[in-house]
Design a protein around this motif. Structure first.
Motif, short mmCIF file in Angstrom:
data_model
loop_
_atom_site.label_atom_id
_atom_site.label_comp_id
_atom_site.label_asym_id
_atom_site.label_seq_id
_atom_site.Cartn_x
_atom_site.Cartn_y
_atom_site.Cartn_z
N PHE A 2 0.82 -1.20 0.00
CA PHE A 2 0.00 0.00 0.00
C PHE A 2 0.86 1.26 0.00
CE2 PHE A 2 -2.17 3.45 2.26
CZ PHE A 2 -3.20 3.68 1.36
N TYR A 5 2.19 1.87 -3.47
CA TYR A 5 1.07 2.32 -4.31
C TYR A 5 0.75 3.78 -4.03
CZ TYR A 5 -3.95 3.06 -5.14
OH TYR A 5 -5.17 3.57 -5.49
N HIS A 114 -2.56 -3.56 -6.25
CA HIS A 114 -3.22 -3.28 -4.96
C HIS A 114 -4.72 -3.60 -5.00
CE1 HIS A 114 -3.83 -1.49 -1.07
NE2 HIS A 114 -4.79 -0.72 -1.57
#
Length: 118
Positions: A2, A5, A114
Motif C-alpha cells: 500500500f 502504491y 493493490h
C-alpha cells in the motif's frame, strides 16, 4: 504494498499536475515542444486540461479505485500518443517522455496490484 502504491500515485499526480500547470499557464517549454512536434499552439490549454484531469483522477483513485484505473489508463494513452508525436517529426529526445510514461505505468501496475481488476 500500500505504501508503494500510495507514494507512486501521489508522485505521478504531482508531476502530471506540474506538467498541466505549464500548459495551462502558457509556459515557453510546452510551446516549444508543440512547435517542434508541429502541434497547433491552440491545443495547449486542451492538453493541459487533459493532464489536470488525469492528475485529479489519480488522486481520486485513492478513494474510488475505478477512477484511478480510468485516470491511469487515460494517461497511458496520452503519453503513447505523445510518443507518436515525437516520432512523427523524427525527435529522439525522449527522456522527459520516458519519465512521465514510466511513472504513469508504475502507477497503473501498482494500482492493479493493490486493487486487482474491477
Amino acid at each position: 504494498m500500500f505504501i508503494g502504491y500510495l507514494a507512486v500515485t501521489i508522485f505521478a499526480a504531482l508531476i502530471t499536475a506540474s506538467c498541466a500547470y505549464t500548459y495551462l499557464t502558457g509556459h515557453d517549454y510546452p510551446k516549444a515542444q508543440m512547435r517542434m512536434k508541429r502541434i497547433p499552439l491552440s491545443w495547449g490549454p486542451v492538453l493541459g486540461l487533459i493532464l489536470a484531469a488525469g492528475a485529479v483522477g489519480l488522486l481520486a483513485g485513492l478513494a474510488v479505485p475505478l477512477l484511478g484505473l480510468i485516470a491511469t489508463a487515460g494517461l497511458q494513452a496520452y503519453f503513447i500518443l505523445a510518443l507518436f508525436a515525437h516520432l512523427r517529426v523524427g525527435s529522439r529526445k525522449l527522456t522527459g517522455w520516458a519519465v512521465f510514461y514510466l511513472t504513469e505505468t508504475a502507477a497503473l501496475v501498482l494500482h492493479l496490484a493493490h486493487h486487482g481488476l474491477p
